[in-house]
Design a protein around this motif. Sequence first.
Motif, mmCIF file in Angstrom:
data_model
loop_
_atom_site.group_PDB
_atom_site.id
_atom_site.type_symbol
_atom_site.label_atom_id
_atom_site.label_comp_id
_atom_site.label_asym_id
_atom_site.label_seq_id
_atom_site.Cartn_x
_atom_site.Cartn_y
_atom_site.Cartn_z
ATOM 1 N N CYS A 89 0.809 -1.224 0.000
ATOM 2 C CA CYS A 89 0.000 0.000 0.000
ATOM 3 C C CYS A 89 0.841 1.273 0.000
ATOM 4 N N TYR A 90 2.150 1.149 0.095
ATOM 5 C CA TYR A 90 3.000 2.334 0.159
ATOM 6 C C TYR A 90 2.935 3.111 -1.153
ATOM 7 N N ARG A 91 2.865 4.425 -1.045
ATOM 8 C CA ARG A 91 2.808 5.300 -2.207
ATOM 9 C C ARG A 91 3.891 6.376 -2.087
ATOM 10 N N PRO A 92 4.316 6.989 -3.213
ATOM 11 C CA PRO A 92 5.324 8.051 -3.142
ATOM 12 C C PRO A 92 4.939 9.118 -2.127
ATOM 13 N N ILE A 93 5.929 9.538 -1.369
ATOM 14 C CA ILE A 93 5.674 10.438 -0.260
ATOM 15 C C ILE A 93 5.300 11.839 -0.744
ATOM 16 N N GLU A 94 4.388 12.452 -0.017
ATOM 17 C CA GLU A 94 4.081 13.870 -0.180
ATOM 18 C C GLU A 94 4.468 14.544 1.126
ATOM 19 N N THR A 95 5.409 15.445 1.047
ATOM 20 C CA THR A 95 5.972 16.064 2.244
ATOM 21 C C THR A 95 6.269 17.534 1.992
ATOM 22 N N PRO A 96 6.056 18.377 2.981
ATOM 23 C CA PRO A 96 6.413 19.788 2.822
ATOM 24 C C PRO A 96 7.917 20.021 2.737
ATOM 25 N N LEU A 97 8.689 18.984 3.001
ATOM 26 C CA LEU A 97 10.145 19.121 2.990
ATOM 27 C C LEU A 97 10.750 18.956 1.595
ATOM 28 N N SER A 98 9.954 18.490 0.633
ATOM 29 C CA SER A 98 10.500 18.241 -0.699
ATOM 30 C C SER A 98 9.404 18.374 -1.751
ATOM 31 N N GLN A 99 9.772 18.900 -2.903
ATOM 32 C CA GLN A 99 8.807 19.044 -3.988
ATOM 33 C C GLN A 99 8.608 17.742 -4.756
ATOM 34 N N THR A 100 9.513 16.782 -4.595
ATOM 35 C CA THR A 100 9.389 15.504 -5.288
ATOM 36 C C THR A 100 9.621 14.371 -4.296
ATOM 37 N N ALA A 101 9.364 13.145 -4.756
ATOM 38 C CA ALA A 101 9.623 11.952 -3.949
ATOM 39 C C ALA A 101 10.933 11.289 -4.341
ATOM 40 N N ARG A 102 11.780 12.007 -5.085
ATOM 41 C CA ARG A 102 13.084 11.459 -5.450
ATOM 42 C C ARG A 102 13.979 11.413 -4.216
ATOM 43 N N LEU A 103 14.811 10.380 -4.160
ATOM 44 C CA LEU A 103 15.650 10.142 -2.994
ATOM 45 C C LEU A 103 16.521 11.345 -2.624
ATOM 46 N N PRO A 104 17.304 11.923 -3.543
ATOM 47 C CA PRO A 104 18.156 13.067 -3.143
ATOM 48 C C PRO A 104 17.342 14.257 -2.662
ATOM 49 N N ASP A 105 16.184 14.500 -3.275
ATOM 50 C CA ASP A 105 15.370 15.650 -2.899
ATOM 51 C C ASP A 105 14.814 15.498 -1.483
ATOM 52 N N VAL A 106 14.325 14.305 -1.164
ATOM 53 C CA VAL A 106 13.764 14.091 0.171
ATOM 54 C C VAL A 106 14.874 14.134 1.222
ATOM 55 N N ALA A 107 16.015 13.546 0.907
ATOM 56 C CA ALA A 107 17.148 13.588 1.843
ATOM 57 C C ALA A 107 17.573 15.025 2.114
ATOM 58 N N ASN A 108 17.687 15.832 1.076
ATOM 59 C CA ASN A 108 18.073 17.230 1.257
ATOM 60 C C ASN A 108 17.007 17.999 2.030
ATOM 61 N N GLY A 109 15.741 17.654 1.812
ATOM 62 C CA GLY A 109 14.661 18.297 2.545
ATOM 63 C C GLY A 109 14.732 18.001 4.030
ATOM 64 N N LEU A 110 15.048 16.782 4.380
ATOM 65 C CA LEU A 110 15.190 16.417 5.786
ATOM 66 C C LEU A 110 16.334 17.177 6.439
ATOM 67 N N ARG A 111 17.336 17.494 5.671
ATOM 68 C CA ARG A 111 18.472 18.246 6.221
ATOM 69 C C ARG A 111 18.118 19.700 6.533
ATOM 70 N N THR A 112 16.982 20.178 6.068
ATOM 71 C CA THR A 112 16.544 21.520 6.459
ATOM 72 C C THR A 112 15.979 21.519 7.879
ATOM 73 N N VAL A 113 15.619 20.331 8.376
ATOM 74 C CA VAL A 113 15.124 20.212 9.746
ATOM 75 C C VAL A 113 16.283 20.140 10.730
ATOM 76 N N HIS A 114 17.326 19.400 10.348
ATOM 77 C CA HIS A 114 18.488 19.206 11.220
ATOM 78 C C HIS A 114 19.630 18.686 10.341
ATOM 79 N N PRO A 115 20.873 19.038 10.653
ATOM 80 C CA PRO A 115 22.003 18.568 9.835
ATOM 81 C C PRO A 115 22.341 17.092 10.091
ATOM 82 N N PHE A 116 21.395 16.222 9.762
ATOM 83 C CA PHE A 116 21.616 14.792 9.964
ATOM 84 C C PHE A 116 22.829 14.331 9.164
#
Length: 232
Positions: A24-51
Amino acid sequence: MHIIPVLDIKDGFVVRARMGERECYRPIETPLSQTARLPDVANGLRTVHPFEAFYIADLDAILHRDSTETVLARIEPLLDSYKIWLDAGFSQLQQFETILAKRGICPVLGSESQQDASVLRALRNHAQLVLSLDFRGDEFIGPSSILESNLDWPERIIVMTLRRIGAGIGPDFDRLKAIKQRADGRIVMAAGGIRNIHDLERLEEIGISGALVATSLHDGTLNRQAIASLLQ
């Protein structure tokens, strides 16, 4: 308390995970990234904290749809910037040896992917290895010998409760506490159900060293201020 963001990948996209129901998993929709591509979501998470590290579960590989080489090509864009804990359904010693030779990757030995404990016994002393003890509800997923013999556990252990992922019901504190008591000083990480800073504080109180987190980062419950206050 170490916080490691989770990136679940399916069909090449980061997906929103919930209760281990992978079909049932579907591509993520998140305010942290405009796409569900791996680099985009990873970079979006880094805006929350420098993981500095990410946990990546490649579901296509876990379900035996993709090869190790395909997985490595998929995560290549992240390896220059981040350390990766990678679960790609590894079950053979040769697969682990391939990953262990790569810089910046810690292979995750998921109990659900194992036929027996032989690979774990062969690699248990390797500093890069991470063991994931996988549960669905009260049921352990994988060979019982992996759960029963703590002598085979490596230095880092994840307690993964699939039914709690994305469900907003909190971690399985009782199970985590029980595993920690058997871990003989090893690092134990929680995965599944972490809702907010209060869950993280309680985990820290019972000796859990860190948490794998996704939903609460994307919905803003664990935001920049909350993480900063915890780490201070």
